[in-house]
Write a protein that holds these residues in place. Sequence first.
Motif, PDB file in Angstrom:
ATOM      1  N   SER A   1       0.815  -1.215   0.000  1.00  0.00           N
ATOM      2  CA  SER A   1       0.000   0.000   0.000  1.00  0.00           C
ATOM      3  C   SER A   1       0.850   1.267   0.000  1.00  0.00           C
ATOM      4  CB  SER A   1      -0.940   0.005   1.201  1.00  0.00           C
ATOM      5  OG  SER A   1      -0.201   0.014   2.413  1.00  0.00           O
ATOM      6  N   ASN A   2       2.118   1.162   0.401  1.00  0.00           N
ATOM      7  CA  ASN A   2       3.002   2.335   0.427  1.00  0.00           C
ATOM      8  C   ASN A   2       4.081   2.289  -0.652  1.00  0.00           C
ATOM      9  OD1 ASN A   2       2.519   4.109   3.084  1.00  0.00           O
ATOM     10  ND2 ASN A   2       2.083   1.970   3.560  1.00  0.00           N
ATOM     11  N   GLY A   3       3.962   1.318  -1.564  1.00  0.00           N
ATOM     12  CA  GLY A   3       4.918   1.227  -2.658  1.00  0.00           C
ATOM     13  C   GLY A   3       6.313   0.828  -2.245  1.00  0.00           C
ATOM     14  N   ILE A   4       6.426   0.042  -1.173  1.00  0.00           N
ATOM     15  CA  ILE A   4       7.732  -0.387  -0.668  1.00  0.00           C
ATOM     16  C   ILE A   4       8.058  -1.769  -1.220  1.00  0.00           C
ATOM     17  CG2 ILE A   4       9.096  -0.870   1.401  1.00  0.00           C
ATOM     18  CD1 ILE A   4       7.165   0.932   2.948  1.00  0.00           C
ATOM     19  N   GLU A   5       9.285  -1.934  -1.697  1.00  0.00           N
ATOM     20  CA  GLU A   5       9.741  -3.213  -2.235  1.00  0.00           C
ATOM     21  C   GLU A   5      10.559  -3.952  -1.185  1.00  0.00           C
ATOM     22  OE1 GLU A   5       9.099  -4.652  -5.125  1.00  0.00           O
ATOM     23  OE2 GLU A   5       7.857  -3.016  -5.885  1.00  0.00           O
ATOM     24  N   LEU A   6      10.066  -5.130  -0.764  1.00  0.00           N
ATOM     25  CA  LEU A   6      10.803  -5.982   0.170  1.00  0.00           C
ATOM     26  C   LEU A   6      10.734  -7.418  -0.296  1.00  0.00           C
ATOM     27  CD1 LEU A   6       9.060  -4.026   2.677  1.00  0.00           C
ATOM     28  CD2 LEU A   6      10.965  -5.106   3.779  1.00  0.00           C
ATOM     29  N   ASP A   7      11.848  -8.153  -0.135  1.00  0.00           N
ATOM     30  CA  ASP A   7      11.800  -9.574  -0.474  1.00  0.00           C
ATOM     31  C   ASP A   7      11.392 -10.381   0.761  1.00  0.00           C
ATOM     32  OD1 ASP A   7      14.044  -9.646   1.137  1.00  0.00           O
ATOM     33  OD2 ASP A   7      15.457  -9.772  -0.519  1.00  0.00           O
ATOM     34  N   ASP A   8      11.183 -11.675   0.560  1.00  0.00           N
ATOM     35  CA  ASP A   8      10.700 -12.532   1.646  1.00  0.00           C
ATOM     36  C   ASP A   8      11.691 -12.617   2.798  1.00  0.00           C
ATOM     37  OD1 ASP A   8       8.385 -12.990   0.270  1.00  0.00           O
ATOM     38  OD2 ASP A   8       9.009 -14.930  -0.552  1.00  0.00           O
ATOM     39  N   ASP A   9      13.000 -12.640   2.485  1.00  0.00           N
ATOM     40  CA  ASP A   9      14.009 -12.707   3.550  1.00  0.00           C
ATOM     41  C   ASP A   9      13.948 -11.477   4.446  1.00  0.00           C
ATOM     42  OD1 ASP A   9      14.935 -15.145   2.767  1.00  0.00           O
ATOM     43  OD2 ASP A   9      16.688 -14.396   1.695  1.00  0.00           O
ATOM     44  N   SER A  10      13.756 -10.310   3.863  1.00  0.00           N
ATOM     45  CA  SER A  10      13.672  -9.074   4.650  1.00  0.00           C
ATOM     46  C   SER A  10      12.449  -9.086   5.551  1.00  0.00           C
ATOM     47  CB  SER A  10      13.614  -7.865   3.704  1.00  0.00           C
ATOM     48  OG  SER A  10      14.779  -7.773   2.923  1.00  0.00           O
ATOM     49  N   LEU A  11      11.329  -9.534   5.004  1.00  0.00           N
ATOM     50  CA  LEU A  11      10.109  -9.614   5.807  1.00  0.00           C
ATOM     51  C   LEU A  11      10.285 -10.587   6.977  1.00  0.00           C
ATOM     52  CD1 LEU A  11       7.455  -9.717   2.940  1.00  0.00           C
ATOM     53  CD2 LEU A  11       7.779  -7.863   4.576  1.00  0.00           C
ATOM     54  N   ALA A  12      10.937 -11.713   6.716  1.00  0.00           N
ATOM     55  CA  ALA A  12      11.153 -12.705   7.774  1.00  0.00           C
ATOM     56  C   ALA A  12      12.055 -12.153   8.875  1.00  0.00           C
ATOM     57  CB  ALA A  12      11.762 -13.972   7.176  1.00  0.00           C
ATOM     58  N   LEU A  13      13.070 -11.369   8.502  1.00  0.00           N
ATOM     59  CA  LEU A  13      13.962 -10.762   9.490  1.00  0.00           C
ATOM     60  C   LEU A  13      13.202  -9.789  10.387  1.00  0.00           C
ATOM     61  CD1 LEU A  13      17.170 -10.056   7.366  1.00  0.00           C
ATOM     62  CD2 LEU A  13      17.007 -11.595   9.325  1.00  0.00           C
ATOM     63  N   ILE A  14      12.356  -8.958   9.798  1.00  0.00           N
ATOM     64  CA  ILE A  14      11.574  -7.995  10.585  1.00  0.00           C
ATOM     65  C   ILE A  14      10.634  -8.735  11.527  1.00  0.00           C
ATOM     66  CG2 ILE A  14       9.902  -6.118  10.485  1.00  0.00           C
ATOM     67  CD1 ILE A  14      11.030  -5.424   7.702  1.00  0.00           C
ATOM     68  N   ALA A  15       9.962  -9.766  11.008  1.00  0.00           N
ATOM     69  CA  ALA A  15       9.027 -10.530  11.830  1.00  0.00           C
ATOM     70  C   ALA A  15       9.740 -11.193  13.008  1.00  0.00           C
ATOM     71  CB  ALA A  15       8.315 -11.575  10.976  1.00  0.00           C
ATOM     72  N   ARG A  16      10.954 -11.710  12.769  1.00  0.00           N
ATOM     73  CA  ARG A  16      11.700 -12.357  13.846  1.00  0.00           C
ATOM     74  C   ARG A  16      12.097 -11.349  14.913  1.00  0.00           C
ATOM     75  NH1 ARG A  16      16.423 -14.046  11.446  1.00  0.00           N
ATOM     76  NH2 ARG A  16      17.788 -12.729  12.677  1.00  0.00           N
ATOM     77  N   ARG A  17      12.538 -10.160  14.476  1.00  0.00           N
ATOM     78  CA  ARG A  17      12.967  -9.119  15.418  1.00  0.00           C
ATOM     79  C   ARG A  17      11.785  -8.584  16.220  1.00  0.00           C
ATOM     80  NH1 ARG A  17      14.865  -6.223  18.781  1.00  0.00           N
ATOM     81  NH2 ARG A  17      16.624  -4.804  18.573  1.00  0.00           N
ATOM     82  N   ALA A  18      10.575  -8.606  15.632  1.00  0.00           N
ATOM     83  CA  ALA A  18       9.392  -8.069  16.314  1.00  0.00           C
ATOM     84  C   ALA A  18       8.964  -8.936  17.480  1.00  0.00           C
ATOM     85  CB  ALA A  18       8.237  -7.932  15.323  1.00  0.00           C
ATOM     86  N   ASN A  19       9.356 -10.208  17.481  1.00  0.00           N
ATOM     87  CA  ASN A  19       9.075 -11.118  18.602  1.00  0.00           C
ATOM     88  C   ASN A  19       7.587 -11.165  18.948  1.00  0.00           C
ATOM     89  OD1 ASN A  19       9.791 -12.959  20.584  1.00  0.00           O
ATOM     90  ND2 ASN A  19      10.095 -11.383  22.140  1.00  0.00           N
ATOM     91  N   GLY A  20       6.754 -11.276  17.917  1.00  0.00           N
ATOM     92  CA  GLY A  20       5.329 -11.457  18.144  1.00  0.00           C
ATOM     93  C   GLY A  20       4.516 -10.197  18.300  1.00  0.00           C
ATOM     94  N   GLY A  21       5.131  -9.010  18.149  1.00  0.00           N
ATOM     95  CA  GLY A  21       4.415  -7.743  18.310  1.00  0.00           C
ATOM     96  C   GLY A  21       4.197  -7.049  16.969  1.00  0.00           C
ATOM     97  N   MET A  22       2.938  -6.887  16.575  1.00  0.00           N
ATOM     98  CA  MET A  22       2.645  -6.254  15.291  1.00  0.00           C
ATOM     99  C   MET A  22       3.060  -4.787  15.289  1.00  0.00           C
ATOM    100  SD  MET A  22       1.468  -6.764  12.261  1.00  0.00           S
ATOM    101  CE  MET A  22       0.379  -8.193  12.300  1.00  0.00           C
ATOM    102  N   ARG A  23       2.840  -4.079  16.384  1.00  0.00           N
ATOM    103  CA  ARG A  23       3.218  -2.669  16.430  1.00  0.00           C
ATOM    104  C   ARG A  23       4.716  -2.496  16.246  1.00  0.00           C
ATOM    105  NH1 ARG A  23       1.251  -0.937  21.371  1.00  0.00           N
ATOM    106  NH2 ARG A  23       3.251  -1.283  22.392  1.00  0.00           N
ATOM    107  N   ASP A  24       5.510  -3.362  16.884  1.00  0.00           N
ATOM    108  CA  ASP A  24       6.961  -3.277  16.722  1.00  0.00           C
ATOM    109  C   ASP A  24       7.356  -3.545  15.277  1.00  0.00           C
ATOM    110  OD1 ASP A  24       7.125  -2.742  19.377  1.00  0.00           O
ATOM    111  OD2 ASP A  24       8.036  -4.643  19.967  1.00  0.00           O
ATOM    112  N   ALA A  25       6.710  -4.524  14.642  1.00  0.00           N
ATOM    113  CA  ALA A  25       7.035  -4.860  13.256  1.00  0.00           C
ATOM    114  C   ALA A  25       6.744  -3.689  12.320  1.00  0.00           C
ATOM    115  CB  ALA A  25       6.238  -6.093  12.820  1.00  0.00           C
ATOM    116  N   LEU A  26       5.586  -3.054  12.485  1.00  0.00           N
ATOM    117  CA  LEU A  26       5.237  -1.907  11.642  1.00  0.00           C
ATOM    118  C   LEU A  26       6.146  -0.716  11.931  1.00  0.00           C
ATOM    119  CD1 LEU A  26       1.348  -2.199  11.807  1.00  0.00           C
ATOM    120  CD2 LEU A  26       2.794  -2.616   9.805  1.00  0.00           C
ATOM    121  N   GLY A  27       6.531  -0.563  13.197  1.00  0.00           N
ATOM    122  CA  GLY A  27       7.466   0.504  13.544  1.00  0.00           C
ATOM    123  C   GLY A  27       8.818   0.319  12.872  1.00  0.00           C
TER     124      GLY A  27
END
Length: 497
Positions: free
Chosen positions: A193-219
Amino acid sequence: MAYLALYRALRPQTFAEVVGQEQTVTALQNAIKDDRLTHAYIFSGPRGTGKTSIAKIMAKAVNCENPVQGEPCNQCSACMDINNGNFMDVIEIDAASNRGIDEIRDLRERVRVMPAQGKKKVYIIDEVHMLTTEAFNALLKTLEEPPESVIFILATTEPQKIPSTIISRCQRYNFRRLQPQQIILRLREAAHSNGIELDDDSLALIARRANGGMRDALGMLDQLYSFKDHDIKREDVLEVLGLVDDLFVSRLLDAVLAQDPGTMVDMLNTALNEGKEAGQLIRETSLYLRDLLLYKLVGERAEFLFVGAANRENLQKQAQRADKHKILQSLRIAMEAGEKLKFSEGQRFLLELTYLEMMALFAQEEAKPAEISEGKKKPTAADKEKIGRNDAREILWNRILAGVKEKKIPTHALLSQGKLLGTKGDTMYIGYQKGYGFHKERMEEKANREILEQVIKEVFNRDMEIIFVFLDDQQVNDMVVKKAIEYFGEDIVQIKD
C-alpha cells in the motif's frame, strides 16, 4: 496533512481487521451482539499485540448508532468522533503517569456522571499494573458497585502485578504473541500500500525481530522506509535493526567448536562495533542452537526458525561434530545469558564469557576419529579430567570477575591480577604473584573483601571464606600454601624460589 506512522495508519478499525487474536475477538463480538457485556475487562499480554486497538473497537461498538453483528459501522458520528479522539465518553488513562490515589478518586467522582455523548462511558486504563496499592483499593470500590452506564477496560503487560481482588471482579482475556507468518502477511500488505519493495528474507527478518508484536514490526518497517525509501534489501534490514544473519552465527559456532577463542572474540568485537546489540546476538545464537538441536534429533523433518537454505550444509556438518547433550547445555547457557544481559552493564564481557563457556563445554568431547587416525594420542581419562577441571576453574573465575566489575571497577582491577586456585568446602583460595603485593593487600581490606564475598555468595549461593596467598615467595612452608597444593596440585599452585 502530517505524516502518520504506519502502526497508527494501519491500526485495525473493526474486529475483522484484527490479526492473531481470533478467540478474544469472537468472544467480545458475540457479547456485544447479544448484549451480554460485563462492567470490567482485563486485557493482558505482550506489547503490540492489539490490546488498546481492541479496546477502542469495543468502545466504538457499544456506542455505534448502526452496529452490524457486533461490529462498529465507522460511519456514524460516534464512531468518527472516537476515531478522531473527540468522543467525550471514551476516556483513555495512562496509569504510568496517573498512578496515585488522587487520580483514581477523581475518576470515581466522574464515573457517576451519566454519558454526555453516547450510550456508554468507556474507561481504557493502560498499563494498569502501575497503579499504587492505595489507587487499586480506591478502584476496587468502583468495580464493586459500578454504574450500569460504565465499562472499564484495564490493559496490562504484567497481570501478575494486579491484585487478585481486582482480577476477580473483571473478565480477563489473554492476548498472545502473533505468529511470524501473521506478521509477514500484514507487513506485505503495508509495504504494497506504500509502494515499498521488500523480499521474503527481509520480511522474515523484521518478523523475527518483532518477537510477536505487530506494532513493533510496523514501527521497524517505518524506520526502514525512512532510511532506504521504497527499495529495501536484506542487508538494509540487518544494518538498521542491528541483526546478524544465520551465516554469521554459524561461523561463530564454528569458532566455538574449533576451540578458536581468538576468532570468536574478533567476530564479537566486529559485531558490537557495528552497532549490533549483545542481547540480540544471544537471542539469535539461541535460535541457531535450537535449529541445530532439532536437526540433530529429527534430521530433515526439523522446522527451522532461523537457519536459511544457504546454511543447511554447514548446519549438517556441525550436527555431526557436536553432541546433542552439549548442544542442549549450550542452549541453556545462551538463554540464561540473555536474561542476565537485560540487567548487566558489562555486556561485552558477559557476551564473551557466554561463548567461552560454550567453548569449554565442547572442549570436553571425545577426540574425533580423524585425529586419532593421524597418529595423535587419544586423551586419557586423567587428561580429560584435568582439562575439564581447568576449564571449569577459568569459567568460574571469569564469572566472579564479571560480578565484581559490575559492582565496583577499582575492586575488579585489583582482583583481576590474581588467580583462582580453587575451592575446598567453604574456603576459596586466590593467589597473587609476588610483584602484586599491593593488589593482594588492598583486596584484603574490608571494603574490597566484602564486595568479593557478596559476588561469591551470588555465584555459590552460600557464604565462603576467602584466603589470599602469594605464589612465588619463600612461603613454601606456609600451611595455607601447603594445603592449597594438597587440594589443587602443584600444576595449579606453583611455588617459585
